[in-house]
Design an enzyme around this catalytic site. Sequence first.
Site, PDB file in Angstrom:
ATOM      1  N   CYS A 195       1.009  -1.135   0.269  1.00  0.00           N
ATOM      2  CA  CYS A 195       0.054   0.099   0.047  1.00  0.00           C
ATOM      3  C   CYS A 195       0.843   1.457  -0.017  1.00  0.00           C
ATOM      4  O   CYS A 195       0.351   2.453  -0.058  1.00  0.00           O
ATOM      5  CB  CYS A 195      -0.835  -0.104   1.068  1.00  0.00           C
ATOM      6  SG  CYS A 195      -2.157  -1.460   1.239  1.00  0.00           S
ATOM      7  N   ASN A 249     -10.320  -0.421   0.426  1.00  0.00           N
ATOM      8  CA  ASN A 249      -8.651  -0.080   0.173  1.00  0.00           C
ATOM      9  C   ASN A 249      -8.262  -0.906  -0.974  1.00  0.00           C
ATOM     10  O   ASN A 249      -8.257  -2.188  -1.042  1.00  0.00           O
ATOM     11  CB  ASN A 249      -8.245  -0.902   1.564  1.00  0.00           C
ATOM     12  CG  ASN A 249      -6.807  -0.845   1.520  1.00  0.00           C
ATOM     13  OD1 ASN A 249      -5.810  -0.632   0.466  1.00  0.00           O
ATOM     14  ND2 ASN A 249      -5.963  -1.003   2.760  1.00  0.00           N
ATOM     15  N   HIS A 309      -3.320   7.103   1.794  1.00  0.00           N
ATOM     16  CA  HIS A 309      -3.663   5.884   1.467  1.00  0.00           C
ATOM     17  C   HIS A 309      -5.145   5.496   2.207  1.00  0.00           C
ATOM     18  O   HIS A 309      -5.166   5.586   3.367  1.00  0.00           O
ATOM     19  CB  HIS A 309      -2.628   4.495   1.966  1.00  0.00           C
ATOM     20  CG  HIS A 309      -3.307   3.436   1.975  1.00  0.00           C
ATOM     21  ND1 HIS A 309      -3.709   2.779   0.605  1.00  0.00           N
ATOM     22  CD2 HIS A 309      -3.231   2.201   2.740  1.00  0.00           C
ATOM     23  CE1 HIS A 309      -4.053   1.524   1.018  1.00  0.00           C
ATOM     24  NE2 HIS A 309      -3.797   1.016   2.128  1.00  0.00           N
TER      25      HIS A 309
HETATM   26  O1  UT7 Z   1      -3.563  -1.481   3.681  1.00  0.00           O
HETATM   27  C1  UT7 Z   1      -2.763  -2.071   4.554  1.00  0.00           C
HETATM   28  C2  UT7 Z   1      -3.269  -1.408   5.898  1.00  0.00           C
HETATM   29  N1  UT7 Z   1      -4.217  -1.910   6.426  1.00  0.00           N
HETATM   30  C3  UT7 Z   1      -4.774  -1.238   7.526  1.00  0.00           C
HETATM   31  O2  UT7 Z   1      -4.826  -0.200   7.502  1.00  0.00           O
HETATM   32  C4  UT7 Z   1      -5.892  -2.099   8.251  1.00  0.00           C
HETATM   33  C5  UT7 Z   1      -5.868  -1.418   9.738  1.00  0.00           C
HETATM   34  N2  UT7 Z   1      -6.835  -2.027  10.766  1.00  0.00           N
HETATM   35  C6  UT7 Z   1      -7.879  -1.731  10.738  1.00  0.00           C
HETATM   36  O3  UT7 Z   1      -8.517  -0.970  10.087  1.00  0.00           O
HETATM   37  C7  UT7 Z   1      -8.962  -2.304  11.652  1.00  0.00           C
HETATM   38  O4  UT7 Z   1      -7.867  -2.810  12.630  1.00  0.00           O
HETATM   39  C8  UT7 Z   1      -9.950  -3.163  10.996  1.00  0.00           C
HETATM   40  C9  UT7 Z   1     -10.984  -2.423  10.404  1.00  0.00           C
HETATM   41  C10 UT7 Z   1      -9.301  -4.248  10.269  1.00  0.00           C
HETATM   42  C11 UT7 Z   1     -10.674  -3.954  12.483  1.00  0.00           C
HETATM   43  O5  UT7 Z   1     -11.287  -2.945  13.286  1.00  0.00           O
HETATM   44  P1  UT7 Z   1     -10.865  -3.203  14.729  1.00  0.00           P
HETATM   45  O6  UT7 Z   1     -11.945  -1.919  15.495  1.00  0.00           O
HETATM   46  O7  UT7 Z   1      -9.506  -3.066  15.006  1.00  0.00           O
HETATM   47  O8  UT7 Z   1     -11.555  -4.433  15.172  1.00  0.00           O
HETATM   48  P2  UT7 Z   1     -11.122  -5.861  16.115  1.00  0.00           P
HETATM   49  O9  UT7 Z   1     -10.040  -6.310  14.896  1.00  0.00           O
HETATM   50  O10 UT7 Z   1     -10.458  -5.202  17.156  1.00  0.00           O
HETATM   51  O11 UT7 Z   1     -12.307  -6.713  16.045  1.00  0.00           O
HETATM   52  C12 UT7 Z   1     -13.184  -6.193  16.780  1.00  0.00           C
HETATM   53  C13 UT7 Z   1     -14.330  -7.359  16.921  1.00  0.00           C
HETATM   54  C14 UT7 Z   1     -13.777  -8.873  17.020  1.00  0.00           C
HETATM   55  O12 UT7 Z   1     -14.743  -9.255  17.683  1.00  0.00           O
HETATM   56  P3  UT7 Z   1     -14.430  -9.735  19.401  1.00  0.00           P
HETATM   57  O13 UT7 Z   1     -13.357 -10.444  19.582  1.00  0.00           O
HETATM   58  O14 UT7 Z   1     -14.365  -8.295  19.946  1.00  0.00           O
HETATM   59  O15 UT7 Z   1     -15.702 -10.493  19.752  1.00  0.00           O
HETATM   60  C15 UT7 Z   1     -13.855  -9.207  15.610  1.00  0.00           C
HETATM   61  O16 UT7 Z   1     -14.069 -10.805  15.557  1.00  0.00           O
HETATM   62  O17 UT7 Z   1     -15.046  -7.175  15.515  1.00  0.00           O
HETATM   63  C16 UT7 Z   1     -15.016  -8.589  15.159  1.00  0.00           C
HETATM   64  N3  UT7 Z   1     -14.949  -8.402  13.569  1.00  0.00           N
HETATM   65  C17 UT7 Z   1     -15.905  -8.257  12.675  1.00  0.00           C
HETATM   66  N4  UT7 Z   1     -17.341  -8.278  12.926  1.00  0.00           N
HETATM   67  C18 UT7 Z   1     -18.257  -8.092  12.159  1.00  0.00           C
HETATM   68  C19 UT7 Z   1     -13.870  -8.590  12.939  1.00  0.00           C
HETATM   69  N5  UT7 Z   1     -14.177  -8.201  11.412  1.00  0.00           N
HETATM   70  C20 UT7 Z   1     -15.520  -8.254  11.471  1.00  0.00           C
HETATM   71  C21 UT7 Z   1     -16.468  -7.972  10.421  1.00  0.00           C
HETATM   72  N6  UT7 Z   1     -17.780  -8.034  10.860  1.00  0.00           N
HETATM   73  N7  UT7 Z   1     -16.091  -7.943   9.081  1.00  0.00           N
END
Ligand code: UT7
Length: 333
Positions: free
Chosen positions: A117, A288, A258
């Site tokens: 990216c 993305n 990005h």
């Molecule tokens: O281009 C490369 C660069 N990449 C990035 O910039 C990505 C950077 N990271 C992010 O944007 C965020 O970390 C994400 C969008 C990937 C995830 O958001 P988050 O607020 O960090 O969520 P999390 O990973 O802490 O997950 C929170 C909860 C989890 O459930 P529990 O363990 O709290 O019960 C996940 O299992 O959300 C759950 N979860 C989902 N729920 C519904 C994760 N993905 C999903 C989903 N739909 N798609």
Amino acid sequence: MVQQSGTGVALTGCGSAIPAQVLSNHDLSQVVDTSDEWIADRTGIRQRRLADPTTSLSQLAVTAAQSAITMAGIQPIDIDLIILATSSPDDLFGTAAKVQAELGATRAAAFDLTAACSGFVFGLVNAAQFIRTGAYETVLLIGADMLSRWVDWDDRRTCVLFGDGAGAVVLQANEPDRLLGFELRSDGSLNRSLTLSAQPQPKVLTADVIAAQGSYQPIVMDGREVYRFAVQRVPEVIEKALHRAGYSIGQVDWLLLHQANQRILDAIAQRLKIPTEKVISNLANYGNTSAASIPLALDEAVRQGKIRPGDTIAASGFGAGLSWGATLFQWGR
Ligand code: UT7
């Protein structure tokens, strides 16, 4: 091609291309256990474009490049070098040469650049060096990715994030120099946070020799780790690029990041004290798009008349590697 030294650089044209298929958050909720509400709240993404099996990366790259060439008012034959920033080439040996042939840019050397990216920002700085040394006068830089080919469509933590697309810019020798400053960084100790890695299987050739063969494992990401990294490290490189240019935050007209996640965009803008109205964002529609996201957002903003000639843009890419970088440039000649 001219052989002169001390030449400045200008971005004189841009273009973009997206595949026709639209996959909404609602559509995705039928593929994995997710919802429009979760995706929109956590990322700002509403839909993404996905290439069908008949669409190649080179097709998107060529379409984006053709509009950049038209805007710059040049001919394909004028191009000295083509850099294709991508992590999802049609061919691991490189796709840039195919793009070169399809464009009819017969004088141009062409190569792929892989920095995930960050690819567009790394490519921009790379392209500028060839011009600044006087080696080349006109460089076409394309950022294009189709990560839909490489996501795990059973992994809701990643498959909701990515979309496909391409964006391109033409860089030309110019006085004054419009590339004002840059900073590029890498930290391979965090490599495991975001990977699309080869997964070799043993292939026994003789009693003593075992080769390794196989395909690539789909994208694996520690989302929280990458999130923290982006919010912390991106402001640093933007400040460094500004410092190199002798510019202050107040002189930035547009923050062009990005397009990974709206929360990341907001947090970085907040840290830099850049008001929301100066932040370019189109990720709601495209997700993305990796190396394509910055030139895709640039092209939309230029064609909407938002970004105008002379505007000062702080652009920053970040992602796998981990890698991150920033450039400060003024749009146009
Ligand atoms: O281009 C490369 C660069 N990449 C990035 O910039 C990505 C950077 N990271 C992010 O944007 C965020 O970390 C994400 C969008 C990937 C995830 O958001 P988050 O607020 O960090 O969520 P999390 O990973 O802490 O997950 C929170 C909860 C989890 O459930 P529990 O363990 O709290 O019960 C996940 O299992 O959300 C759950 N979860 C989902 N729920 C519904 C994760 N993905 C999903 C989903 N739909 N798609």
